[in-house]
Design an enzyme around this catalytic site. Structure first.
Site, PDB file in Angstrom:
ATOM      1  N   CYS A 185      42.783  48.119  36.520  1.00 55.91           N
ATOM      2  CA  CYS A 185      43.772  47.121  36.906  1.00 55.91           C
ATOM      3  C   CYS A 185      45.096  47.744  37.368  1.00 55.91           C
ATOM      4  CB  CYS A 185      43.948  46.126  35.769  1.00 55.91           C
ATOM      5  SG  CYS A 185      44.512  44.540  36.364  1.00 55.91           S
ATOM      6  N   HIS A 241      38.957  44.564  33.484  1.00 57.38           N
ATOM      7  CA  HIS A 241      39.288  45.202  32.196  1.00 57.38           C
ATOM      8  C   HIS A 241      38.042  45.482  31.350  1.00 57.38           C
ATOM      9  CE1 HIS A 241      43.711  44.922  32.128  1.00 57.38           C
ATOM     10  NE2 HIS A 241      43.500  43.939  32.983  1.00 57.38           N
ATOM     11  N   GLU A 266      37.699  47.390  29.020  1.00 59.17           N
ATOM     12  CA  GLU A 266      38.058  47.766  27.641  1.00 59.17           C
ATOM     13  C   GLU A 266      38.212  46.539  26.736  1.00 59.17           C
ATOM     14  OE1 GLU A 266      40.034  47.475  30.114  1.00 59.17           O
ATOM     15  OE2 GLU A 266      42.051  46.894  29.507  1.00 59.17           O
TER      16      GLU A 266
END
Ligand code: GLN
Length: 189
Positions: free
Chosen positions: A79, A170, A172
């Site tokens: 991002c 994202h 994560e």
């Protein structure tokens, strides 16, 4: 193996958690001196690219990081991290690290779609991966030697160029560790 995570702003802890789940040690890069530590790869997390870029300049970390990436340090950017790496930002003269030959458009999905979940994204080499977008950018142009790894509705959201892996979403934030694993397996071994 040790992975450094840029920890000046944004979602760095989440990346560290994923790495720990995978049994990989991490260190945080908070100041220029931290770059002297021993590490094998770098993660540039999501957050706010303007703030991160400003801090990297003020902390004298921007050029050393650029040099390390140019010299082959494997990097996973997510991002805002993708925006930091981009050689060009659409409608903006700012270049931060600028090692990835793509143009990105920031906050590119408009207000209504500022944040959304895309369950069916296909990531080359990984498969279907749940993609979380938060005021995300996408890649509007990529140089010919950039490999496109993922597209969502015709928009490029995952790319690879040499030692750089960058995604607009994202990986994560969920429980799925496959993109991080893909990074470790393909870039660090
Ligand atoms: N909108 C942010 C930027 O332009 C990126 C958002 C994110 O990292 N989730 O930097």
């Amino acid at each position: 193996m040790k992975i450094a995570v840029l920890a000046v702003q944004g979602a760095f802890l989440e990346h560290e958690n994923v790495m720990h789940k995978l049994g990989v040690q991490t260190i945080q890069l908070r100041k220029a001196g931290d770059l002297a530590e021993d590490f094998d790869g770098l993660i540039l997390p999501g957050g706010e690219s303007t703030v991160q870029g400003k801090l990297l300049r003020e902390l004298h970390m921007l050029e050393p990081i650029r040099d390390r990436i140019e010299n082959g340090l494997p990097v996973l950017a997510t991002c805002a991290g993708l925006i930091l790496l981009a050689e060009q930002i659409s409608g903006d003269d700012t270049v931060h690290i600028g090692t990835l030959p793509v143009t990105v458009k920031r906050n590119a999905y408009g207000r209504q779609l500022g944040s959304f979940h895309y369950a069916e994204g296909n990531f080359l080499g990984v498969g279907i991966f749940p993609m979380e977008f938060i005021r995300a950018p996408y890649v509007t142009e990529a140089s010919q030697d950039v490999k496109i790894l993922a597209q969502v509705e015709g928009r490029i959201v995952g790319v690879q160029y040499r030692n750089q892996l960058a995604v607009a979403f994202h990986p994560e934030l969920g429980d799925d560790t496959r993109i991080h694993q893909y990074f470790l397996e393909n870039y660090l071994s």
